[in-house]
Design an enzyme around this catalytic site. Sequence first.
Site, PDB file in Angstrom:
ATOM      1  N   LYS A 191      48.385  32.937  38.148  1.00 21.37           N
ATOM      2  CA  LYS A 191      48.444  34.225  38.831  1.00 21.37           C
ATOM      3  C   LYS A 191      49.865  34.411  39.355  1.00 21.37           C
ATOM      4  CE  LYS A 191      46.440  36.922  42.583  1.00 21.37           C
ATOM      5  NZ  LYS A 191      45.401  37.006  43.600  1.00 21.37           N
ATOM      6  N   LYS A 244      46.969  36.332  34.901  1.00 15.95           N
ATOM      7  CA  LYS A 244      47.000  37.604  35.616  1.00 15.95           C
ATOM      8  C   LYS A 244      48.407  37.890  36.106  1.00 15.95           C
ATOM      9  CE  LYS A 244      45.361  39.642  39.846  1.00 15.95           C
ATOM     10  NZ  LYS A 244      44.887  39.414  41.163  1.00 15.95           N
TER      11      LYS A 244
HETATM   12  C1  PBG Z   1      43.283  38.805  46.001  1.00 17.76           C
HETATM   13  C2  PBG Z   1      43.420  39.538  44.708  1.00 17.76           C
HETATM   14  C3  PBG Z   1      44.432  40.415  44.287  1.00 17.76           C
HETATM   15  C4  PBG Z   1      44.049  40.908  43.031  1.00 17.76           C
HETATM   16  C5  PBG Z   1      42.838  40.279  42.710  1.00 17.76           C
HETATM   17  N1  PBG Z   1      42.476  39.424  43.748  1.00 17.76           N
HETATM   18  C6  PBG Z   1      45.654  40.930  44.970  1.00 17.76           C
HETATM   19  C7  PBG Z   1      46.733  40.048  45.382  1.00 17.76           C
HETATM   20  O1  PBG Z   1      46.842  38.877  45.016  1.00 17.76           O
HETATM   21  O2  PBG Z   1      47.544  40.570  46.162  1.00 17.76           O
HETATM   22  C8  PBG Z   1      44.799  41.912  42.225  1.00 17.76           C
HETATM   23  C9  PBG Z   1      43.976  42.715  41.270  1.00 17.76           C
HETATM   24  C10 PBG Z   1      44.602  43.953  40.750  1.00 17.76           C
HETATM   25  O3  PBG Z   1      45.784  44.288  40.987  1.00 17.76           O
HETATM   26  O4  PBG Z   1      43.877  44.668  40.050  1.00 17.76           O
HETATM   27  N2  PBG Z   1      44.104  37.710  46.145  1.00 17.76           N
HETATM   28 ZN    ZN Z   2      44.403  36.908  48.253  1.00 16.19          ZN
END
Ligand code: PBG
Ligand code: ZN
Length: 321
Positions: A191, A244
């Site tokens: 991520k 992601k």
């Molecule tokens: C929570 C989370 C996030 C997303 C999914 N779970 C945001 C982040 O890490 O700030 C992003 C999903 C999206 O942009 O569609 N940690």
């Molecule tokens: Zn988070």
Amino acid sequence: MYRMRRLRVNEAMRNLLRETSIEKSDLVYPVFIIEGENIKNSISSMPGIYQYSIDRFDEELKSIVESGISAILIFGIPAHKDEVGSEAYDDNGITQRAIRFIKEKAPDILVIADVCLCEYTSHGHCGLICDGKILNDETLPLLSKMAVSMAKAGADIIAPSDMMDGRVKAIREALDEKGFKEIMIMSYSAKYASGYYSPFRDAAHSAPSFGDRKTYQMDPANRKEAIRECLLDIEEGADVIMVKPALAYLDVIREVANSTNYPIAAYNVSGEYSMVKAAAMNGWIDERKIVMENLIGMKRAGAKIIITYHAIDVAKWMDER
Ligand code: PBG
Ligand code: ZN
């Protein structure tokens, strides 16, 4: 001369030779459930996506079931946030109540629970904070408690998105100990600290109140590190690994696919959705063509599962075909 065009002479031939496809069963639809009553809020940066209160979620659930999509990723938005994200692991929290509601109304829909503190903390970070630093080991017991609480509420899959080190192992052990041996873990393994999450943060009220997420989420410049993240999560007990965002990271998806035989999920994130929607609303692109092309790119790169805000539209287009 070898004639490649022989492979493309007509629709039936092209169908015969097509190497990848998208099935409804590959798709996961993210949903936002907010505390309160009689709420259906549109999210201006994500046209077509809404926050629903539980009492209004029936409407959304009906359209999910009718579309033939069989998995959702749930994000709860609590009314009260605190330093330690208490509602994340409260068995009566917004997300837990929403899961129970969904499982009662539509037991066959797979419910994936995002496990992270940022929607529940007053500071909007994914872990506990001390002196402006995001603590790692101290956060793990809270994530484990949250995962168990989601499983208790009826979640089928736990999806840790916090990027703390060691969280998959901690969550697996906690789930096993509480008798949830069959609950799967889909880990947000690679991520990235991405600019593509900002519409999501509008939707989930989860923007950090100071600083950024760069000490825990990955540097977009790194590829080899993503493989290490994935292999580490597999070692710790992840059943599915995730990359992601998706579109700017297709090389990462492919490389992970070549390095493991684990199922890979690609998260087609909020900013990717918003860009397509904005261009489509301006009449600059053909939404349907662009969405299908983006998603097939993720499959071609090696993803099995695609998490996308376009899921319901895609399912409808498939029915029309
Ligand atoms: C929570 C989370 C996030 C997303 C999914 N779970 C945001 C982040 O890490 O700030 C992003 C999903 C999206 O942009 O569609 N940690
Ligand atoms: Zn988070």
